[in-house]
Design a protein around this motif. Structure first.
Motif, short mmCIF file in Angstrom:
data_model
loop_
_atom_site.label_atom_id
_atom_site.label_comp_id
_atom_site.label_asym_id
_atom_site.label_seq_id
_atom_site.Cartn_x
_atom_site.Cartn_y
_atom_site.Cartn_z
N CYS A 24 0.86 -1.19 0.00
CA CYS A 24 0.00 0.00 0.00
C CYS A 24 0.89 1.23 0.00
O CYS A 24 1.96 1.24 0.62
N CYS A 25 0.45 2.27 -0.67
CA CYS A 25 1.24 3.49 -0.71
C CYS A 25 0.33 4.70 -0.91
O CYS A 25 -0.62 4.65 -1.69
N ASN A 26 0.65 5.77 -0.20
CA ASN A 26 -0.11 7.00 -0.33
C ASN A 26 0.61 8.02 -1.22
O ASN A 26 0.15 9.13 -1.39
N ASN A 27 1.75 7.62 -1.77
CA ASN A 27 2.50 8.50 -2.67
C ASN A 27 2.20 8.11 -4.11
O ASN A 27 1.71 7.03 -4.39
N ARG A 28 2.54 8.97 -5.02
CA ARG A 28 2.34 8.71 -6.45
C ARG A 28 3.64 9.04 -7.19
O ARG A 28 3.67 9.87 -8.08
N CYS A 29 4.71 8.39 -6.80
CA CYS A 29 6.01 8.64 -7.42
C CYS A 29 6.00 8.16 -8.86
O CYS A 29 5.65 7.00 -9.12
N PHE A 30 6.38 9.02 -9.77
CA PHE A 30 6.28 8.71 -11.19
C PHE A 30 7.16 7.53 -11.60
O PHE A 30 6.88 6.84 -12.57
N PHE A 31 8.21 7.25 -10.85
CA PHE A 31 9.15 6.20 -11.21
C PHE A 31 8.81 4.84 -10.61
O PHE A 31 9.46 3.85 -10.90
N CYS A 32 7.81 4.78 -9.76
CA CYS A 32 7.52 3.57 -9.00
C CYS A 32 6.58 2.62 -9.75
O CYS A 32 5.55 3.04 -10.27
N GLY A 33 6.91 1.36 -9.73
CA GLY A 33 6.10 0.36 -10.39
C GLY A 33 4.79 0.05 -9.69
O GLY A 33 3.92 -0.60 -10.25
N SER A 34 4.64 0.51 -8.46
CA SER A 34 3.41 0.19 -7.74
C SER A 34 2.19 0.87 -8.36
O SER A 34 1.07 0.43 -8.16
#
Length: 117
Positions: A24-34
């Motif tokens: 689970c993640c609350n971030n939206r990092c452009f480089f992340c595969g999640s």
């Protein structure tokens, strides 16, 4: 496993392990595969995590990190995991976490200090 096989396994066991506490993640990092992952969101079972921490140490791991495709600080049991790793004897405990700087730190800092310090 026979004793010889177990000894060979332990000899080749990594000294550093990474365990994903959550995806689970609350971030939206452009480089992340999640962002594109199709995996169901959730948290690792607490008993499984504690078993992994213990068994990895017993097999020779001395460094542990709690990260992966999620934000580890969203995991309500993260302080327990850090404390368990410290009790086992890990010499290096790492966790990534953007949220650490915010409410999680204020709510859990004393628990981390007891486990780490």
């Amino acid at each position: 496993m026979r004793n010889e096989e177990l000894d060979r396994y332990k000899k080749n066991f990594p000294t550093e392990v990474m365990i994903e506490a959550t995806n689970c993640c609350n971030n939206r990092c452009f480089f992340c595969g999640s962002l594109v992952s199709k995996r169901k969101r959730g948290y690792i079972d607490e008993q499984l995590m504690l078993r992994l921490i213990s068994e990895a140490y017993d097999n020779g791991a001395r460094k542990i990190s709690f990260h992966g495709m999620g934000e580890p600080c969203l995991c309500k049991s993260l302080a327990n995991y850090v404390c368990a790793a410290k009790r086992e004897g890990y010499t290096y405990i790492y966790l990534s976490g953007y949220k650490w700087r915010f409410s999680h730190a204020r709510n859990n800092i004393s628990r981390y200090r007891r486990g780490i310090g």
